[in-house]
Design a protein around this motif. Sequence first.
Motif, short mmCIF file in Angstrom:
data_model
loop_
_atom_site.label_atom_id
_atom_site.label_comp_id
_atom_site.label_asym_id
_atom_site.label_seq_id
_atom_site.Cartn_x
_atom_site.Cartn_y
_atom_site.Cartn_z
N UNK A 169 -36.44 -20.27 46.40
CA UNK A 169 -37.40 -19.90 45.36
C UNK A 169 -38.78 -20.48 45.65
N UNK A 170 -38.81 -21.72 46.13
CA UNK A 170 -40.08 -22.37 46.45
C UNK A 170 -40.77 -21.62 47.60
N UNK A 171 -40.04 -21.29 48.62
CA UNK A 171 -40.62 -20.57 49.75
C UNK A 171 -41.15 -19.21 49.29
N UNK A 172 -40.35 -18.51 48.50
CA UNK A 172 -40.78 -17.20 48.01
C UNK A 172 -42.04 -17.33 47.15
N UNK A 173 -42.06 -18.32 46.26
CA UNK A 173 -43.23 -18.53 45.40
C UNK A 173 -44.46 -18.92 46.20
N UNK A 185 -45.14 -18.14 49.23
CA UNK A 185 -45.64 -16.98 49.96
C UNK A 185 -46.36 -16.03 49.00
N UNK A 186 -45.82 -15.86 47.81
CA UNK A 186 -46.40 -14.92 46.85
C UNK A 186 -47.71 -15.45 46.26
N UNK A 187 -47.76 -16.74 45.96
CA UNK A 187 -48.92 -17.32 45.28
C UNK A 187 -49.83 -18.11 46.21
N UNK A 188 -49.32 -18.44 47.36
CA UNK A 188 -50.11 -19.21 48.29
C UNK A 188 -50.05 -20.71 48.03
N UNK A 189 -49.23 -21.14 47.09
CA UNK A 189 -49.06 -22.57 46.81
C UNK A 189 -47.70 -22.80 46.16
N UNK A 190 -47.32 -24.05 46.07
CA UNK A 190 -46.06 -24.42 45.44
C UNK A 190 -46.37 -25.09 44.10
N UNK A 191 -45.66 -24.68 43.07
CA UNK A 191 -45.89 -25.26 41.73
C UNK A 191 -45.20 -26.62 41.62
N UNK A 192 -45.80 -27.51 40.85
CA UNK A 192 -45.28 -28.86 40.66
C UNK A 192 -43.87 -28.82 40.05
N UNK A 193 -43.62 -27.90 39.13
CA UNK A 193 -42.28 -27.81 38.51
C UNK A 193 -41.21 -27.54 39.55
N UNK A 194 -41.54 -26.73 40.54
CA UNK A 194 -40.58 -26.42 41.60
C UNK A 194 -40.25 -27.65 42.43
#
Length: 127
Positions: A74-78, A80-89
């Motif tokens: 999920x982190x990798x997918x996010x 790639x989609x958003x260009x960054x990783x969210x802190x919650x992840x």
Amino acid sequence: MGKKNNKDRVILVRCSEWEIRQINELSRKNHQTRSAYVRNCALHGTAREQPVEIMDALRDLDYLNRKIGNNINQIVKASHARGFVMKEDTDALSRLLTRLDKSYEKVYRKLVRKRHGNHKAAASERA
């Protein structure tokens, strides 16, 4: 690369319905497949029981490993989609990794206690 499972031979054994039910029940109680249970009984004269605590801890480790793999995907997918990783992840992944470390430590302590217990029992039998 993992070890190849070379159990490719089959032995047919005739059993009554009652015997099959008993074998199924005993294999479940020993946390083994029916095949492993019968093999252990035939080759070692015993089912070689694993402590329930260890089997439960191993199941928990398996569950946590799957959850971590899912979170990583999920982190990798996010990312790639958003260009960054969210802190919650990353926080969720960190919590799961901490749980995994604690579970590994729990299994390790139980295995060490069991091994030392077996050595003490063997030493007292020799005396």
